[in-house]
Design a protein around this motif. Structure first.
Motif, PDB file in Angstrom:
ATOM      1  N   SER A  96       4.952  13.486  -7.264  1.00 10.60           N
ATOM      2  CA  SER A  96       3.793  13.004  -6.499  1.00 10.60           C
ATOM      3  C   SER A  96       2.457  13.253  -7.181  1.00 10.60           C
ATOM      4  O   SER A  96       1.421  12.826  -6.669  1.00 10.60           O
ATOM      5  CB  SER A  96       3.763  13.683  -5.118  1.00 10.60           C
ATOM      6  OG  SER A  96       4.924  13.392  -4.377  1.00 10.60           O
ATOM      7  N   TYR A  97       2.455  13.916  -8.329  1.00  5.35           N
ATOM      8  CA  TYR A  97       1.192  14.321  -8.947  1.00  5.35           C
ATOM      9  C   TYR A  97       0.246  13.155  -9.220  1.00  5.35           C
ATOM     10  O   TYR A  97      -0.972  13.301  -9.112  1.00  5.35           O
ATOM     11  CB  TYR A  97       1.465  15.077 -10.254  1.00  5.35           C
ATOM     12  CG  TYR A  97       2.221  16.373 -10.078  1.00  5.35           C
ATOM     13  CD1 TYR A  97       2.027  17.174  -8.965  1.00  5.35           C
ATOM     14  CD2 TYR A  97       3.133  16.791 -11.044  1.00  5.35           C
ATOM     15  CE1 TYR A  97       2.727  18.361  -8.800  1.00  5.35           C
ATOM     16  CE2 TYR A  97       3.832  17.979 -10.898  1.00  5.35           C
ATOM     17  CZ  TYR A  97       3.633  18.761  -9.764  1.00  5.35           C
ATOM     18  OH  TYR A  97       4.328  19.927  -9.614  1.00  5.35           O
ATOM     19  N   GLU A  98       0.789  11.997  -9.547  1.00  3.38           N
ATOM     20  CA  GLU A  98      -0.057  10.832  -9.850  1.00  3.38           C
ATOM     21  C   GLU A  98      -0.048   9.818  -8.703  1.00  3.38           C
ATOM     22  O   GLU A  98      -0.419   8.662  -8.896  1.00  3.38           O
ATOM     23  CB  GLU A  98       0.444  10.148 -11.130  1.00  3.38           C
ATOM     24  CG  GLU A  98       0.537  11.060 -12.344  1.00  3.38           C
ATOM     25  CD  GLU A  98      -0.826  11.598 -12.752  1.00  3.38           C
ATOM     26  OE1 GLU A  98      -1.823  10.865 -12.576  1.00  3.38           O
ATOM     27  OE2 GLU A  98      -0.881  12.743 -13.247  1.00  3.38           O
ATOM     28  N   ARG A  99       0.355  10.256  -7.505  1.00  3.49           N
ATOM     29  CA  ARG A  99       0.525   9.305  -6.404  1.00  3.49           C
ATOM     30  C   ARG A  99      -0.191   9.772  -5.126  1.00  3.49           C
ATOM     31  O   ARG A  99       0.387   9.781  -4.032  1.00  3.49           O
ATOM     32  CB  ARG A  99       2.007   9.086  -6.129  1.00  3.49           C
ATOM     33  CG  ARG A  99       2.786   8.513  -7.312  1.00  3.49           C
ATOM     34  CD  ARG A  99       4.200   8.155  -6.913  1.00  3.49           C
ATOM     35  NE  ARG A  99       4.226   7.103  -5.910  1.00  3.49           N
ATOM     36  CZ  ARG A  99       4.231   5.791  -6.169  1.00  3.49           C
ATOM     37  NH1 ARG A  99       4.196   5.364  -7.422  1.00  3.49           N
ATOM     38  NH2 ARG A  99       4.272   4.907  -5.191  1.00  3.49           N
ATOM     39  N   ALA A 100      -1.445  10.145  -5.261  1.00  6.13           N
ATOM     40  CA  ALA A 100      -2.224  10.536  -4.077  1.00  6.13           C
ATOM     41  C   ALA A 100      -2.301   9.388  -3.078  1.00  6.13           C
ATOM     42  O   ALA A 100      -2.422   9.615  -1.864  1.00  6.13           O
ATOM     43  CB  ALA A 100      -3.624  10.980  -4.492  1.00  6.13           C
ATOM     44  N   HIS A 101      -2.201   8.145  -3.583  1.00  5.82           N
ATOM     45  CA  HIS A 101      -2.287   6.994  -2.681  1.00  5.82           C
ATOM     46  C   HIS A 101      -1.132   6.952  -1.692  1.00  5.82           C
ATOM     47  O   HIS A 101      -1.249   6.354  -0.616  1.00  5.82           O
ATOM     48  CB  HIS A 101      -2.329   5.692  -3.488  1.00  5.82           C
ATOM     49  CG  HIS A 101      -1.105   5.440  -4.298  1.00  5.82           C
ATOM     50  ND1 HIS A 101      -0.876   6.052  -5.514  1.00  5.82           N
ATOM     51  CD2 HIS A 101      -0.024   4.643  -4.078  1.00  5.82           C
ATOM     52  CE1 HIS A 101       0.268   5.637  -6.009  1.00  5.82           C
ATOM     53  NE2 HIS A 101       0.817   4.793  -5.158  1.00  5.82           N
TER      54      HIS A 101
ATOM     55  N   ALA B  80       4.232  13.655   2.730  1.00  5.60           N
ATOM     56  CA  ALA B  80       3.250  12.683   3.206  1.00  5.60           C
ATOM     57  C   ALA B  80       3.573  12.234   4.632  1.00  5.60           C
ATOM     58  O   ALA B  80       2.690  12.159   5.493  1.00  5.60           O
ATOM     59  CB  ALA B  80       3.208  11.478   2.269  1.00  5.60           C
TER      60      ALA B  80
ATOM     61  N   PHE C 261      -0.050   9.442   0.052  1.00  4.65           N
ATOM     62  CA  PHE C 261      -0.528  10.207   1.196  1.00  4.65           C
ATOM     63  C   PHE C 261      -1.567   9.408   1.983  1.00  4.65           C
ATOM     64  O   PHE C 261      -1.575   9.426   3.222  1.00  4.65           O
ATOM     65  CB  PHE C 261      -1.118  11.539   0.732  1.00  4.65           C
ATOM     66  CG  PHE C 261      -0.092  12.475   0.154  1.00  4.65           C
ATOM     67  CD1 PHE C 261       0.449  13.487   0.924  1.00  4.65           C
ATOM     68  CD2 PHE C 261       0.346  12.338  -1.153  1.00  4.65           C
ATOM     69  CE1 PHE C 261       1.410  14.347   0.400  1.00  4.65           C
ATOM     70  CE2 PHE C 261       1.297  13.183  -1.686  1.00  4.65           C
ATOM     71  CZ  PHE C 261       1.843  14.195  -0.908  1.00  4.65           C
ATOM     72  N   GLU C 262      -2.402   8.686   1.276  1.00  2.00           N
ATOM     73  CA  GLU C 262      -3.455   7.904   1.927  1.00  2.00           C
ATOM     74  C   GLU C 262      -2.870   6.762   2.758  1.00  2.00           C
ATOM     75  O   GLU C 262      -3.253   6.551   3.911  1.00  2.00           O
ATOM     76  CB  GLU C 262      -4.429   7.368   0.878  1.00  2.00           C
ATOM     77  CG  GLU C 262      -5.210   8.472   0.182  1.00  2.00           C
ATOM     78  CD  GLU C 262      -5.955   7.980  -1.050  1.00  2.00           C
ATOM     79  OE1 GLU C 262      -5.758   6.795  -1.415  1.00  2.00           O
ATOM     80  OE2 GLU C 262      -6.708   8.772  -1.646  1.00  2.00           O
TER      81      GLU C 262
END
Length: 286
Positions: free
Chosen positions: A130-135, A184, A137-138
């Protein structure tokens, strides 16, 4: 545990005591006759099953989902059983579209008596992935939390005036015991749970109940991509819909399986021990 076992726990381990307990002798028909029930995620799964049962019991069912063709099929299924149903296609991720839909529902029906926040998005992804996938969570918060809050803010003024209404939030049993790889999803549902607790405190004596349903695993399209659940015990969509109907009849503040509530108690007493259990669950690959 068999699917029947999960259902037994979900149905009978209810918090029905205290100021939010309601008449045990009520029937579904008595609880929903002529009441306006808005259900999100109503085109399939739990939402579809609940809508058909509620319509047959005499509710005026207001159906919200993205897929218009499938919504129309649910309308037909409700009316085939003598019920009333109205379709409102809407992408709840779109704030403007949601506001327009809420305004249309209120204008055409005069209000909503029971809101079922059932629509949701689930993402299974570990922290390491998930380190490059903050989106992730959004976008999960956008549907599972912000869209549901937008609906509540739209219908609650009328609910507070009428002083007999209910908001049902379909959460996850993972909100009781934690969900490794589902951070998430679980976090977004937890936010919805907590905001409803705050709203309940402000409406305590207005005869409005915010019911949190910690739903066990249900065999719907949401879990289909996860192969590890192919043979896992799960409720059917119809059983999940019946949980919603039971929540409307009983009007509990919280509703969930016994094992999840016991794990939450363990967490309160010894968080470290509960963390060990969650870590073992993570290592098991679930």
């Amino acid at each position: 545990m068999t699917a029947t076992g999960w259902w037994f726990q979900a149905k009978h381990a209810l918090d029905t005591r205290g100021p939010f307990a309601r008449r045990r002798g009520r029937t579904l028909a008595g609880a929903v006759a002529s009441r306006r029930v808005l259900i999100t995620g109503a085109s399939s799964g739990i939402g579809r099953a609940a809508a058909i049962e509620l319509g047959a019991a005499g509710a005026v069912v207001i159906l919200v989902a993205r897929r218009e063709a499938e919504l129309r099929e649910v309308v037909d299924a409700v009316t085939a059983r003598g019920g009333q149903a109205f379709a409102y296609p809407c992408d709840l991720n779109d704030a403007e579209a949601s506001e327009a839909m809420i305004g249309k529902v209120l204008a055409e029906h005069g209000g909503v008596d029971i809101l079922v926040n059932n629509a949701g998005r689930s993402i299974r992804r570990s922290l390491a992935d998930s380190y490059e996938r903050a989106h992730d969570f959004e976008r999960t918060m956008q549907l599972n939390y912000f869209a549901a809050v937008r609906l509540m803010l739209g219908v609650l003024p009328g609910m507070r005036e009428r002083r007999f209404c209910q908001v049902i939030n379909v959460l996850s049993v993972a909100n009781l015991f934690g969900g490794p790889r589902y951070s998430a999803y679980v976090a977004s549902k937890a936010a919805l749970d907590e905001v409803s607790t705050c709203f309940q405190a402000e409406t305590l004596h207005e005869n409005i109940t915010f019911t949190s349903v910690y739903m066990p695993l249900v065999r719907t399209a949401m879990i289909a991509p996860n192969k590890q659940y192919a043979d896992a015990p799960a409720l059917t969509s119809e059983q999940g819909g019946q949980v919603i109907c039971d929540a409307i009849v009983r009007r509990p503040r919280r509703m969930g399986p016994t094992f999840g509530r016991l794990v939450r108690l363990t967490d309160a007493i010894s968080t470290e021990r509960a963390d060990v259990g969650r870590h073992r669950r993570y290592n098991s690959g679930i």
